[in-house]
Design a protein around this motif. Structure first.
Motif, PDB file in Angstrom:
ATOM      1  N   ASN A 169       0.866  -1.177   0.000  1.00 14.69           N
ATOM      2  CA  ASN A 169       0.000   0.000   0.000  1.00 14.69           C
ATOM      3  C   ASN A 169       0.902   1.227   0.000  1.00 14.69           C
ATOM      4  OD1 ASN A 169      -1.761   2.125   0.486  1.00 14.69           O
ATOM      5  ND2 ASN A 169      -2.945   1.044   2.035  1.00 14.69           N
ATOM      6  N   PRO A 170       0.885   2.037  -1.051  1.00 14.55           N
ATOM      7  CA  PRO A 170       1.770   3.204  -1.114  1.00 14.55           C
ATOM      8  C   PRO A 170       1.501   4.230  -0.018  1.00 14.55           C
ATOM      9  CG  PRO A 170       0.132   3.284  -2.868  1.00 14.55           C
ATOM     10  CD  PRO A 170       0.032   1.932  -2.252  1.00 14.55           C
ATOM     11  N   MET A 171       0.355   4.132   0.648  1.00 13.76           N
ATOM     12  CA  MET A 171       0.031   5.067   1.718  1.00 13.76           C
ATOM     13  C   MET A 171       0.659   4.657   3.052  1.00 13.76           C
ATOM     14  SD  MET A 171      -1.697   7.269   0.120  1.00 13.76           S
ATOM     15  CE  MET A 171      -2.359   8.268   1.440  1.00 13.76           C
ATOM     16  N   VAL A 172       1.231   3.471   3.110  1.00 11.93           N
ATOM     17  CA  VAL A 172       1.733   2.917   4.371  1.00 11.93           C
ATOM     18  C   VAL A 172       3.240   2.728   4.324  1.00 11.93           C
ATOM     19  CG1 VAL A 172       1.670   0.930   5.923  1.00 11.93           C
ATOM     20  CG2 VAL A 172      -0.447   1.766   4.873  1.00 11.93           C
ATOM     21  N   LYS A 173       3.891   3.154   5.386  1.00 10.61           N
ATOM     22  CA  LYS A 173       5.325   2.937   5.545  1.00 10.61           C
ATOM     23  C   LYS A 173       5.543   2.217   6.871  1.00 10.61           C
ATOM     24  CE  LYS A 173       9.652   3.680   4.237  1.00 10.61           C
ATOM     25  NZ  LYS A 173      10.218   3.092   3.003  1.00 10.61           N
ATOM     26  N   THR A 174       6.137   1.021   6.818  1.00  8.93           N
ATOM     27  CA  THR A 174       6.374   0.255   8.034  1.00  8.93           C
ATOM     28  C   THR A 174       7.871   0.176   8.329  1.00  8.93           C
ATOM     29  OG1 THR A 174       6.451  -1.863   6.839  1.00  8.93           O
ATOM     30  CG2 THR A 174       4.304  -1.126   7.685  1.00  8.93           C
ATOM     31  N   TYR A 175       8.190   0.074   9.618  1.00  7.40           N
ATOM     32  CA  TYR A 175       9.570  -0.023  10.076  1.00  7.40           C
ATOM     33  C   TYR A 175       9.632  -1.094  11.163  1.00  7.40           C
ATOM     34  CZ  TYR A 175       9.183   4.767   8.258  1.00  7.40           C
ATOM     35  OH  TYR A 175       8.887   5.873   7.492  1.00  7.40           O
ATOM     36  N   PHE A 176      10.754  -1.775  11.237  1.00  6.63           N
ATOM     37  CA  PHE A 176      10.904  -2.841  12.243  1.00  6.63           C
ATOM     38  C   PHE A 176      12.335  -2.874  12.745  1.00  6.63           C
ATOM     39  CE2 PHE A 176      12.015  -7.308  13.256  1.00  6.63           C
ATOM     40  CZ  PHE A 176      11.157  -7.491  14.338  1.00  6.63           C
ATOM     41  N   ASP A 177      12.479  -3.023  14.067  1.00  9.32           N
ATOM     42  CA  ASP A 177      13.796  -3.203  14.670  1.00  9.32           C
ATOM     43  C   ASP A 177      13.761  -4.369  15.638  1.00  9.32           C
ATOM     44  OD1 ASP A 177      15.728  -1.293  13.690  1.00  9.32           O
ATOM     45  OD2 ASP A 177      14.471   0.270  14.563  1.00  9.32           O
ATOM     46  N   ASN A 178      14.817  -5.177  15.599  1.00 12.48           N
ATOM     47  CA  ASN A 178      15.018  -6.279  16.530  1.00 12.48           C
ATOM     48  C   ASN A 178      16.382  -6.028  17.192  1.00 12.48           C
ATOM     49  OD1 ASN A 178      15.069  -8.683  17.916  1.00 12.48           O
ATOM     50  ND2 ASN A 178      15.529  -9.933  16.124  1.00 12.48           N
ATOM     51  N   PHE A 179      16.368  -5.386  18.342  1.00 14.79           N
ATOM     52  CA  PHE A 179      17.596  -4.911  18.959  1.00 14.79           C
ATOM     53  C   PHE A 179      18.369  -6.048  19.618  1.00 14.79           C
ATOM     54  CE2 PHE A 179      14.846  -1.157  18.795  1.00 14.79           C
ATOM     55  CZ  PHE A 179      15.702  -0.270  18.133  1.00 14.79           C
ATOM     56  N   ASP A 180      19.633  -6.120  19.269  1.00 11.65           N
ATOM     57  CA  ASP A 180      20.490  -7.190  19.770  1.00 11.65           C
ATOM     58  C   ASP A 180      20.827  -6.965  21.245  1.00 11.65           C
ATOM     59  OD1 ASP A 180      22.002  -9.540  19.478  1.00 11.65           O
ATOM     60  OD2 ASP A 180      23.848  -8.372  19.229  1.00 11.65           O
ATOM     61  N   GLU A 181      20.647  -8.024  22.052  1.00  9.69           N
ATOM     62  CA  GLU A 181      20.998  -8.025  23.474  1.00  9.69           C
ATOM     63  C   GLU A 181      20.252  -6.967  24.279  1.00  9.69           C
ATOM     64  OE1 GLU A 181      25.197  -7.824  23.910  1.00  9.69           O
ATOM     65  OE2 GLU A 181      25.568  -9.760  22.940  1.00  9.69           O
TER      66      GLU A 181
END
Length: 381
Positions: free
Chosen positions: A218-230
């Motif tokens: 969906n061009p209207m949506v921007k997703t971000y994800f982080d999986n922080f180490d330790e």
């Protein structure tokens, strides 16, 4: 450890200079009085014509200060726009506030009352008492991170930005989020975070949700994800908040070296058009109608010169005259364009006229006089 201590010191120092107000709201929906904290931008009192994005922080008892400190720090360095930060205190009511029905898994009873309190009482109160823009972000952690998702199910959504820190996902939330984000017709920024040492029963559904979010087209949506180490369930918060702010507000930052090299220099069209579009998007998204930064004028002009786009440089010069009429900026660009399009005499006079204006960045009186003198010498004027 030293870097962490330094960052905390900087954030505490920045937060100490921000304006923080404490308010009590009498809520008909909750049948009680609810306390909130409000941090106003440093320049709020001085800029009486300016409106500001609003960041609503659930779990304001412990989450308000790290969010508010980061917002003040990042906005001070123009890494994000100034914003109003509002923390909702939930120390004794958190479980009640986030309650949902165990059949349809939607807010019910005290949870439904809190849902309506935020949308029908808190936001109207903020709009009536502060200079708010239409762009709003919700921040939550575990239970409240799950709860803010319910606002996304409404059309239109109350918030355009979501910072979901290790959410304790309710049943069906994964499917509902993916379906909603795939169909939403308004701009939405969705940030999700977990960590390698996060609580296992939370971490596994979060990773599964991230996999599903990657399928959203969906061009209207921007997703971000982080999986922080330790990082743990609690320490990830300190790392996720600044990253989320950087991601969501990336378009509003000054043009960086990376943006210049990787984007602007490789544009199929004119860098001037890119600059105008950049600020148009910022105005549309965040409700900010601000002058173009001198830094961004300089970055754009450099790209225009490299591409010998003298028409674009002329347009940039006219815009600079409008936005910075007391400086040499506009005259310099206009004269440089004239000089390279066969009008040296006009260029010389424009350089000379700019001498009477204020210096800006690298554009000094000596530079303007040298430019005029060089033309005079070359053409014998």
């Amino acid at each position: 450890m030293k870097k962490t201590i330094l960052l905390l010191f900087l954030l505490v120092s920045a937060f100490a200079k921000a304006q923080v107000e404490y308010r009590e709201l009498t809520s008909e929906k909750l049948g009680a009085t609810r306390q909130i904290k409000v941090q106003l931008p440093r320049n709020y009192s001085a800029n009486t014509e300016k409106n500001y994005p609003v960041i609503i922080v659930m779990d304001g008892d412990y989450l308000f200060e790290p969010v508010a400190g980061n917002v003040d720090y990042y906005s001070y360095w123009e890494e994000m726009p100034d914003a109003i930060v509002v923390g909702i205190l939930q120390g004794d009511t958190r479980d009640d506030d986030t309650f949902y029905d165990d059949v349809n898994f939607l807010p019910d009873d005290t949870g439904a009352a809190f849902f309506e309190f935020v949308g029908l009482e808190l936001m109207p109160y903020l709009d009536a008492n502060y200079r708010t823009a239409n762009f709003r972000i919700a921040v939550g952690h575990d239970l409240t991170a799950n709860f803010i998702n319910f606002y996304l199910m409404k059309d239109p959504s109350l918030f355009q930005g979501y910072i979901s820190l290790s959410p304790d996902l309710s049943p069906m939330m994964e499917e509902r989020l993916v379906q909603r984000l795939g169909a939403v017709e308004q701009k939405v920024f969705y940030y999700l975070a977990t960590a390698t040492d996060d609580i296992k029963v939370l971490r596994e559904p979060i990773n599964a949700l991230n996999g599903q979010l990657n399928t959203v087209s969906n061009p209207m949506v921007k997703t971000y994800f982080d999986n922080f180490d330790e990082a743990t369930h609690y320490s990830l918060v300190g790392r996720a908040i600044p990253q989320a702010l950087e991601d969501i507000f990336s378009i509003s930052r000054p043009i960086s070296k990376k943006e210049y090299k990787e984007t602007i220099l490789n544009l199929p069209g004119s860098p001037y058009d890119y600059l105008i579009e950049k600020y148009a998007v910022v105005k549309e998204l965040f409700g900010l109608d601000e002058k173009i930064r001198v830094n961004d004028f300089i970055a754009t002009s450099t790209a225009l010169e490299k591409r010998s786009d003298w028409e674009g440089l002329e347009r940039l010069g006219k815009l600079a005259r409008q936005q910075y009429p007391d400086t040499m900026l506009g005259n310099y660009y206009l004269a440089l364009s004239m000089e390279n399009t066969g009008s040296p005499k006009k260029a010389m006079k424009t350089y000379q006229n700019g001498f009477l204006l204020e210096e800006v960045a690298f554009i000094t009186k000596d530079l303007m006089l040298d430019k005029a003198a060089k033309i005079k010498e070359d053409f014998g004027y």
